[in-house]
Motif scaffolding. Structure first.
Motif, PDB file in Angstrom:
ATOM      1  N   GLY A 196       0.816  -1.209   0.000  1.00  0.00           N
ATOM      2  CA  GLY A 196       0.000   0.000   0.000  1.00  0.00           C
ATOM      3  C   GLY A 196       0.849   1.259   0.000  1.00  0.00           C
ATOM      4  O   GLY A 196       0.557   2.228  -0.713  1.00  0.00           O
ATOM      5  N   ASN A 197       1.925   1.269   0.801  1.00  0.00           N
ATOM      6  CA  ASN A 197       2.810   2.433   0.848  1.00  0.00           C
ATOM      7  C   ASN A 197       3.502   2.661  -0.485  1.00  0.00           C
ATOM      8  O   ASN A 197       3.657   3.805  -0.931  1.00  0.00           O
ATOM      9  N   LEU A 230       1.023   4.264  -2.713  1.00  0.00           N
ATOM     10  CA  LEU A 230       0.600   5.587  -2.279  1.00  0.00           C
ATOM     11  C   LEU A 230       1.674   6.656  -2.460  1.00  0.00           C
ATOM     12  O   LEU A 230       1.373   7.806  -2.798  1.00  0.00           O
ATOM     13  N   GLU A 270       1.170  10.700  -3.141  1.00  0.00           N
ATOM     14  CA  GLU A 270       1.221  11.683  -2.063  1.00  0.00           C
ATOM     15  C   GLU A 270       2.427  12.621  -2.172  1.00  0.00           C
ATOM     16  O   GLU A 270       2.379  13.737  -1.661  1.00  0.00           O
ATOM     17  N   ARG A 326      -1.685   9.794   4.150  1.00  0.00           N
ATOM     18  CA  ARG A 326      -1.920   8.468   4.705  1.00  0.00           C
ATOM     19  C   ARG A 326      -0.625   7.754   5.095  1.00  0.00           C
ATOM     20  O   ARG A 326      -0.673   6.662   5.662  1.00  0.00           O
ATOM     21  N   MET A 327       0.535   8.339   4.748  1.00  0.00           N
ATOM     22  CA  MET A 327       1.812   7.764   5.158  1.00  0.00           C
ATOM     23  C   MET A 327       2.794   8.892   5.445  1.00  0.00           C
ATOM     24  O   MET A 327       2.601  10.023   4.997  1.00  0.00           O
ATOM     25  N   ASP A 357      -5.109  -1.716   8.493  1.00  0.00           N
ATOM     26  CA  ASP A 357      -4.379  -0.520   8.070  1.00  0.00           C
ATOM     27  C   ASP A 357      -3.780  -0.718   6.680  1.00  0.00           C
ATOM     28  O   ASP A 357      -3.895   0.140   5.804  1.00  0.00           O
ATOM     29  N   ARG A 405      -4.825   1.273   3.127  1.00  0.00           N
ATOM     30  CA  ARG A 405      -3.916   2.035   2.276  1.00  0.00           C
ATOM     31  C   ARG A 405      -3.876   1.455   0.863  1.00  0.00           C
ATOM     32  O   ARG A 405      -3.851   2.196  -0.131  1.00  0.00           O
ATOM     33  N   THR A 406      -3.866   0.122   0.766  1.00  0.00           N
ATOM     34  CA  THR A 406      -3.839  -0.508  -0.554  1.00  0.00           C
ATOM     35  C   THR A 406      -5.105  -0.186  -1.327  1.00  0.00           C
ATOM     36  O   THR A 406      -5.057   0.122  -2.527  1.00  0.00           O
TER      37      THR A 406
END
Length: 249
Positions: free
Chosen positions: A40-41, A44, A48, A199-200, A215, A219-220
């Protein structure tokens, strides 16, 4: 992934049982990766980090546009009070900006994303929150008919009729900013990015694992949905590029 799991179970009861077992194993692995790995990170971060924080050194903007997405209109209607489901930063940021720039116009754009139209509009429930945060009612301009980001841009431009040389800020979640900026540019409305609701943490979180599956899944889900939106809007020619970034000087 849940649907793939159901399909795999169904296949196990047929002559394709071997394929069903392989599909079940692959689905379980994919689910674990989405829940606990940095997947997910990694999805993202490019979203972001695309636009930096807004630089106030250029002076006061002429207007602030706040994209909807914080209010659950169905729950708000059911309980007859605004219910903030997520992305509350989209409401906090304009309140701070309004205090800093007392002569700036503020537009909230958001109707309902429901496929079946209802009388519950996000702008109607967001207005009292913004007023309680200190924004005078006469400063608020509400756009309550849009159903998506494309209509946010089109309807807001029609509503405020920006003049050449005016500077407008666009407030939305950091992961949503590339698509939003691309859509506004395509609509001929030049705005400046004011990202919020990260979100991160940043690059240091790129390869961080989590022991809380919800969590990671959250995010994913957010990242995959936004990447699908970017691809779809590019194919529909509603943005000028796949991953819009800061304007080149």
């Amino acid at each position: 992934m849940i649907e793939l799991g159901i399909v795999s179970v169904v296949l196990m009861a047929t002559r394709f049982a071997a394929f069903g077992r392989k599909l079940a194993a692959a689905t379980l692995i994919l689910l674990a990766l989405a829940a606990f790995s940095p997947l997910g990170n990694l999805l993202l971060y490019p979203l972001e980090s695309r636009f930096p924080p807004w630089d106030p050194s250029r002076g006061a903007p002429d207007g602030i546009i706040v994209l909807g997405g914080s209010i659950d209109t169905d729950l708000s209607a059911a309980h007859r009070t605004p219910v903030v489901a997520h992305a509350a930063d989209r409401l906090f940021a304009p309140a701070e900006l309004a205090r800093r720039y007392p002569n700036t116009r503020i537009v909230f754009t958001g109707g309902t994303a429901n496929l079946v139209s209802t009388d519950s509009r996000e702008a109607d429930y967001s207005a009292p929150i913004l007023e309680n945060l200190g924004i005078a009612k006469q400063r608020l301009i509400l756009e309550r008919d849009s159903r998506n980001t494309y209509e946010n841009a089109i309807f807001t431009k029609q509503l405020v009729a920006p003049k050449p040389g005016e500077r407008w800020l666009l407030v939305t979640s950091a992961f949503h900013m590339p698509r939003s900026m691309g859509i506004f540019r395509k609509a001929g409305f030049d705005v400046e990015a004011y990202p919020v609701d990260w979100r991160m943490g940043g690059r240091d979180d790129l390869f961080s694992f989590t022991n809380v599956g919800t969590d990671g899944l959250g995010r994913t889900e957010v990242a995959v949905r936004e990447w699908i939106g970017l691809i779809a809007y590019r194919l529909m020619d509603r943005t000028g590029e796949l991953l819009p970034g800061p304007a080149k000087d």
